[in-house]
Design a protein around this motif. Structure first.
Motif, mmCIF file in Angstrom:
data_model
loop_
_atom_site.group_PDB
_atom_site.id
_atom_site.type_symbol
_atom_site.label_atom_id
_atom_site.label_comp_id
_atom_site.label_asym_id
_atom_site.label_seq_id
_atom_site.Cartn_x
_atom_site.Cartn_y
_atom_site.Cartn_z
ATOM 1 N N UNK A 11 0.826 -1.210 0.000
ATOM 2 C CA UNK A 11 0.000 0.000 0.000
ATOM 3 C C UNK A 11 0.856 1.255 0.000
ATOM 4 N N UNK A 12 1.918 1.266 0.803
ATOM 5 C CA UNK A 12 2.782 2.439 0.863
ATOM 6 C C UNK A 12 3.466 2.722 -0.461
ATOM 7 N N UNK A 13 3.966 1.674 -1.107
ATOM 8 C CA UNK A 13 4.627 1.861 -2.406
ATOM 9 C C UNK A 13 3.625 2.306 -3.465
ATOM 10 N N UNK A 14 2.443 1.697 -3.474
ATOM 11 C CA UNK A 14 1.444 2.074 -4.461
ATOM 12 C C UNK A 14 0.970 3.507 -4.260
ATOM 13 N N UNK A 15 0.806 3.921 -3.018
ATOM 14 C CA UNK A 15 0.371 5.300 -2.737
ATOM 15 C C UNK A 15 1.385 6.300 -3.298
ATOM 16 N N UNK A 16 2.667 5.977 -3.140
ATOM 17 C CA UNK A 16 3.716 6.854 -3.672
ATOM 18 C C UNK A 16 3.687 6.884 -5.193
ATOM 19 N N UNK A 17 3.528 5.711 -5.811
ATOM 20 C CA UNK A 17 3.486 5.636 -7.270
ATOM 21 C C UNK A 17 2.267 6.363 -7.828
ATOM 22 N N UNK A 18 1.151 6.278 -7.132
ATOM 23 C CA UNK A 18 -0.042 7.011 -7.546
ATOM 24 C C UNK A 18 0.201 8.513 -7.444
ATOM 25 N N UNK A 19 0.813 8.936 -6.353
ATOM 26 C CA UNK A 19 1.106 10.358 -6.144
ATOM 27 C C UNK A 19 2.049 10.900 -7.212
ATOM 28 N N UNK A 20 2.966 10.046 -7.687
ATOM 29 C CA UNK A 20 3.914 10.460 -8.721
ATOM 30 C C UNK A 20 3.342 10.332 -10.136
ATOM 31 N N UNK A 21 2.132 9.816 -10.239
ATOM 32 C CA UNK A 21 1.485 9.699 -11.541
ATOM 33 C C UNK A 21 1.904 8.498 -12.359
ATOM 34 N N UNK A 22 2.597 7.567 -11.753
ATOM 35 C CA UNK A 22 3.066 6.386 -12.479
ATOM 36 C C UNK A 22 2.093 5.211 -12.385
ATOM 37 N N UNK A 23 1.173 5.263 -11.449
ATOM 38 C CA UNK A 23 0.172 4.221 -11.263
ATOM 39 C C UNK A 23 -1.187 4.886 -11.095
ATOM 40 N N UNK A 24 -2.224 4.247 -11.639
ATOM 41 C CA UNK A 24 -3.597 4.737 -11.543
ATOM 42 C C UNK A 24 -4.388 3.815 -10.620
ATOM 43 N N UNK A 25 -5.130 4.400 -9.685
ATOM 44 C CA UNK A 25 -6.003 3.640 -8.799
ATOM 45 C C UNK A 25 -7.444 3.820 -9.250
ATOM 46 N N UNK A 26 -8.152 2.693 -9.387
ATOM 47 C CA UNK A 26 -9.544 2.745 -9.826
ATOM 48 C C UNK A 26 -10.322 1.632 -9.133
ATOM 49 N N UNK A 27 -11.226 2.022 -8.228
ATOM 50 C CA UNK A 27 -12.051 1.038 -7.501
ATOM 51 C C UNK A 27 -11.204 -0.040 -6.817
ATOM 52 N N UNK A 28 -10.210 0.397 -6.087
ATOM 53 C CA UNK A 28 -9.331 -0.486 -5.310
ATOM 54 C C UNK A 28 -8.461 -1.387 -6.182
ATOM 55 N N UNK A 29 -8.400 -1.088 -7.464
ATOM 56 C CA UNK A 29 -7.500 -1.794 -8.380
ATOM 57 C C UNK A 29 -6.437 -0.816 -8.869
ATOM 58 N N UNK A 30 -5.281 -1.360 -9.195
ATOM 59 C CA UNK A 30 -4.160 -0.518 -9.610
ATOM 60 C C UNK A 30 -3.625 -0.985 -10.962
ATOM 61 N N UNK A 31 -3.192 -0.012 -11.772
ATOM 62 C CA UNK A 31 -2.565 -0.316 -13.059
ATOM 63 C C UNK A 31 -1.507 0.738 -13.367
ATOM 64 N N UNK A 32 -0.596 0.399 -14.262
ATOM 65 C CA UNK A 32 0.411 1.369 -14.683
ATOM 66 C C UNK A 32 -0.256 2.492 -15.468
ATOM 67 N N UNK A 33 0.254 3.697 -15.314
ATOM 68 C CA UNK A 33 -0.340 4.845 -15.995
ATOM 69 C C UNK A 33 0.236 5.010 -17.394
ATOM 70 N N UNK A 34 -0.402 5.872 -18.175
ATOM 71 C CA UNK A 34 0.051 6.147 -19.529
ATOM 72 C C UNK A 34 1.340 6.960 -19.568
ATOM 73 N N UNK A 35 1.819 7.399 -18.420
ATOM 74 C CA UNK A 35 3.101 8.113 -18.396
ATOM 75 C C UNK A 35 4.226 7.230 -18.911
ATOM 76 N N UNK A 36 4.051 5.921 -18.781
ATOM 77 C CA UNK A 36 5.088 5.014 -19.266
ATOM 78 C C UNK A 36 5.218 5.080 -20.784
ATOM 79 N N UNK A 37 4.154 5.489 -21.480
ATOM 80 C CA UNK A 37 4.252 5.678 -22.924
ATOM 81 C C UNK A 37 5.234 6.799 -23.255
#
Length: 254
Positions: free
Chosen positions: A45-71
């Motif tokens: 949870x701590x790592x995902x929260x940081x990745x979400x804050x940095x815009x690298x991961x998207x949280x949606x309905x308690x699910x997580x995925x990589x963001x389009x920033x990786x493109x």
């Protein structure tokens, strides 16, 4: 801060494992990630929260995925090798002209990485994808690049990764690999003779510019019944050499 060695940071390693697992799964929750990477849910949870804050991961309905920033990151990385648009155009044109699968790849950390791919009308479906890393000794891309390297660099890569037997045709002895690389240098192109995948043969050719040396390689892959020695030597060799030359000339002046 805990570290595994003086040069690695454990927290960063955990983050990288989480990113890799998100790439594999596509979208997942904390419980599944915790089970896969074997970290506690609170750590995940701590790592995902940081990745979400940095815009690298998207949280949606308690699910997580990589963001389009990786493109954006991927586009930047691809263009550091050479002009990607030129490479993409030549890979596409070569695939359409030959009807087969065409790849462009570059060496990184002793592996060949696919940077561009296009499938012609007759192409056999393969599991290759952009960004996938493959052994150098068993692929026409890898062997084309290795043939441009000095013996010491080749030996370093062999020492680092070994010579895995991908099929019964794979070269698994350093002496056999060096002999094959010498043949490639003499004739100007490499051949993967069902060394990586049974039933698939490939021709590869290095792409080099004088200022940087070898920057990558092109390959044409197809079923062994179509990829005969005669077709490789008398048809595909000229076509792939022309495509490589276009990339080399445009890369030199881009």
């Amino acid at each position: 801060m805990a570290t595994n060695t003086p040069r690695t940071v454990e927290a960063v390693q955990k983050t990288c494992r989480i990113i890799n697992e998100l790439q594999r799964r596509g979208e997942t929750g904390i419980t599944e990630l915790s089970e896969d990477v074997e970290y506690s849910k609170s750590t995940i949870h701590g790592h995902l929260a940081t990745l979400v804050d940095e815009g690298l991961v998207i949280k949606n309905n308690q699910k997580y995925r990589l963001s389009l920033r990786f493109l954006d990151i991927a586009e930047s990385v691809k263009n550091r090798v050479t002009d990607y648009e030129i490479v993409h155009d030549q890979v596409r044109e070569l695939a359409e002209e030959t009807g087969e699968v065409v790849h462009f790849g570059a060496e990184e950390n002793g592996r060949v990485v696919y940077i561009a791919k296009w499938q012609g009308a007759q192409a056999v479906q393969t599991k290759s994808r952009i960004g996938k890393q493959m052994p150098m000794h068993s692929t026409s891309l890898g062997k084309a690049i290795l043939a441009e390297y000095g013996r010491d660099r080749v030996d370093e890569i062999v020492e680092q990764h070994g010579l895995e037997a991908r099929t019964q045709n794979t070269l698994t002895r350093p002496s056999a690999l060096h002999d094959n690389l010498q043949e490639i240098t003499q004739r100007g192109y490499s051949v993967d003779d069902e060394e990586n995948i049974l039933g698939i043969r490939c021709i590869g050719i290095p792409v080099s510019i004088s200022e940087a040396g070898v920057i990558g390689a092109l390959s044409i892959s197809g079923p062994s019944q179509r990829m005969t020695d005669d077709r490789i030597k008398n048809d595909l060799r000229e076509k792939i050499a022309q495509a490589a030359n276009v990339i080399e000339v445009n890369s030199r002046y881009s």
